[in-house]
Design an enzyme around this catalytic site. Structure first.
Site, PDB file in Angstrom:
ATOM      1  N   ARG A   1      28.267  15.181   9.926  1.00 17.35           N
ATOM      2  CA  ARG A   1      27.719  15.799  11.122  1.00 17.35           C
ATOM      3  C   ARG A   1      28.636  16.821  11.835  1.00 17.35           C
ATOM      4  O   ARG A   1      28.663  17.427  12.804  1.00 17.35           O
ATOM      5  CB  ARG A   1      27.725  14.791  12.293  1.00 17.35           C
ATOM      6  CG  ARG A   1      26.861  13.284  11.915  1.00 17.35           C
ATOM      7  CD  ARG A   1      25.579  13.918  11.898  1.00 17.35           C
ATOM      8  NE  ARG A   1      24.630  12.653  11.471  1.00 17.35           N
ATOM      9  CZ  ARG A   1      23.190  12.522  11.554  1.00 17.35           C
ATOM     10  NH1 ARG A   1      22.672  13.593  11.721  1.00 17.35           N
ATOM     11  NH2 ARG A   1      22.761  11.606  10.973  1.00 17.35           N
TER      12      ARG A   1
ATOM     13  N   GLU B   1      15.705  18.088  -1.498  1.00 13.13           N
ATOM     14  CA  GLU B   1      15.298  16.754  -1.252  1.00 13.13           C
ATOM     15  C   GLU B   1      13.878  16.555  -0.492  1.00 13.13           C
ATOM     16  O   GLU B   1      13.609  17.606   0.179  1.00 13.13           O
ATOM     17  CB  GLU B   1      16.288  16.198  -0.309  1.00 13.13           C
ATOM     18  CG  GLU B   1      16.085  14.689   0.028  1.00 13.13           C
ATOM     19  CD  GLU B   1      17.051  14.005   0.839  1.00 13.13           C
ATOM     20  OE1 GLU B   1      16.719  12.909   1.403  1.00 13.13           O
ATOM     21  OE2 GLU B   1      18.213  14.248   0.809  1.00 13.13           O
TER      22      GLU B   1
ATOM     23  N   HIS C   1      16.704   9.112  -4.284  1.00 12.03           N
ATOM     24  CA  HIS C   1      17.285   8.255  -3.208  1.00 12.03           C
ATOM     25  C   HIS C   1      16.179   6.872  -3.136  1.00 12.03           C
ATOM     26  O   HIS C   1      15.174   7.043  -2.959  1.00 12.03           O
ATOM     27  CB  HIS C   1      17.241   8.824  -2.002  1.00 12.03           C
ATOM     28  CG  HIS C   1      18.382   9.913  -1.924  1.00 12.03           C
ATOM     29  ND1 HIS C   1      18.139  10.923  -0.998  1.00 12.03           N
ATOM     30  CD2 HIS C   1      19.295  10.380  -2.632  1.00 12.03           C
ATOM     31  CE1 HIS C   1      19.310  11.685  -1.153  1.00 12.03           C
ATOM     32  NE2 HIS C   1      20.023  11.147  -2.271  1.00 12.03           N
TER      33      HIS C   1
ATOM     34  N   HIS D   1      15.580   4.771   7.238  1.00 13.53           N
ATOM     35  CA  HIS D   1      15.832   3.902   6.336  1.00 13.53           C
ATOM     36  C   HIS D   1      15.933   2.358   6.516  1.00 13.53           C
ATOM     37  O   HIS D   1      16.565   2.001   7.522  1.00 13.53           O
ATOM     38  CB  HIS D   1      16.958   4.306   5.280  1.00 13.53           C
ATOM     39  CG  HIS D   1      16.720   5.697   4.848  1.00 13.53           C
ATOM     40  ND1 HIS D   1      17.694   6.391   3.942  1.00 13.53           N
ATOM     41  CD2 HIS D   1      15.937   6.685   5.154  1.00 13.53           C
ATOM     42  CE1 HIS D   1      17.572   7.611   3.745  1.00 13.53           C
ATOM     43  NE2 HIS D   1      16.315   7.855   4.448  1.00 13.53           N
TER      44      HIS D   1
ATOM     45  N   GLU E   1      20.566   4.521   0.013  1.00 13.97           N
ATOM     46  CA  GLU E   1      21.057   4.996   1.312  1.00 13.97           C
ATOM     47  C   GLU E   1      20.773   4.034   2.091  1.00 13.97           C
ATOM     48  O   GLU E   1      20.301   4.421   3.431  1.00 13.97           O
ATOM     49  CB  GLU E   1      20.507   6.492   1.567  1.00 13.97           C
ATOM     50  CG  GLU E   1      20.968   7.453   0.573  1.00 13.97           C
ATOM     51  CD  GLU E   1      20.407   8.776   1.095  1.00 13.97           C
ATOM     52  OE1 GLU E   1      20.872   9.733   0.973  1.00 13.97           O
ATOM     53  OE2 GLU E   1      19.071   8.759   1.270  1.00 13.97           O
TER      54      GLU E   1
END
Length: 278
Positions: A37, A142, A211, A226, A256
């Site tokens: 972040r 991604e 992922h 997720h 993840e």
């Protein structure tokens, strides 16, 4: 053996991550290259990397996945934001040269009202400024869920970026199961069909990592939240099919899911099961 692992904290170094991976039965792992972040990257410890590489070889840890921070936006309307993304990614790739032969994954970005075509153009422009034939890392776009103005929720958008990149041999794609399902690709009911479409639009040879995540939201929701394996709308059976699919099974799979190490260990055991789960 399946190359399956999870996301680990890099705060204590690579050797520590390698040992954590082995302790939970993982044969790969993912880590953030810097504060996810923020912007700061921890100084490299060459002795730690050397020790990790020896440990990884001894314990069969395969290709690992470096993940760029979420703060990067390669197609921002703000030139300063794009410049930060370029500098951070270029620095990450320099640092990845100490770990040759692995992959570096990033979220393509959000066009923030400029339009998808402009976003695609800016992402490719940035990649063309930082990629060189000498790199020993493959950079992965991604697949995204399509929330807001995200670029990369459609295979065609990723294919367009790839077509504009000059060092094509340094590029690939990371498929996120939560994201593609949220984006409208039904890997639960038609995994083969989705893979066929991916192959037609992008080419399966470009798929370099996956992922593995369940999703808190229903099909085509464009939400990107997720969930633990088996507790979301995809379910254990669908994700087991992904991990054991003959076209995918040699790729690195990284969890993840919202877990700590014991939870990841349980999910790795669950997904390693050879028998189709009900």
């Amino acid at each position: 053996m399946l190359k399956i692992g999870c996301h680990l904290s890099s705060s204590k170094g690579f050797l520590h991550m390698g040992k954590e991976a082995v302790s939970i039965g993982a044969t790969t792992f993912q880590f953030f290259t810097r504060n996810p972040r923020g912007s700061k990257a921890k100084a490299l410890d060459e002795k730690d990397i050397e020790a990790y590489l020896a440990y990884a070889k001894e314990h069969g840890i395969g290709t690992i996945v470096a993940h760029a921070p979420y703060t990067l936006n390669a197609c921002s309307a703000d030139a300063k934001v794009r410049e930060f993304a370029k500098e951070a990614m270029a620095d990450d790739l320099r640092r990845m040269e100490y770990l040759p032969g692995n992959v570096y994954n990033f979220h393509p970005g959000s066009h923030v009202g400029q339009g998808v075509e402009k976003g695609i153009e800016l992402i490719a422009e940035l990649l063309n400024e930082i990629l060189t034939p000498q790199l020993h890392t493959t950079v992965l776009l991604e697949t995204m869920a399509g929330k807001g103005s995200e670029v990369g929720s459609r295979f065609e958008e990723l294919a367009q970026i790839l077509s504009l990149v000059e060092c094509k041999e340094k590029m690939g794609v990371c498929l996120d199961t939560c994201h593609v399902y949220d984006a409208g690709y039904d890997i639960r009911e038609d995994l083969d069909g989705v893979l066929a479409e991916f192959d037609r639009v992008i080419g399966l040879e470009r798929l370099k990592a996956i992922h593995v995540n369940d999703t808190k939201n229903p099909f085509c929701s464009h939400k990107d939240r997720h969930e633990k394996i088996g507790e979301g709308f995809l379910g254990t059976q669908a994700l087991h099919r992904v991990v054991h699919h003959p076209l995918l099974k040699n790729l690195p799979f990284c969890l993840e899911t919202p877990n700590e190490l014991p939870g990841y260990a349980a999910e790795i055991r669950l997904l390693r099961e050879e028998k189709q789960l009900s």
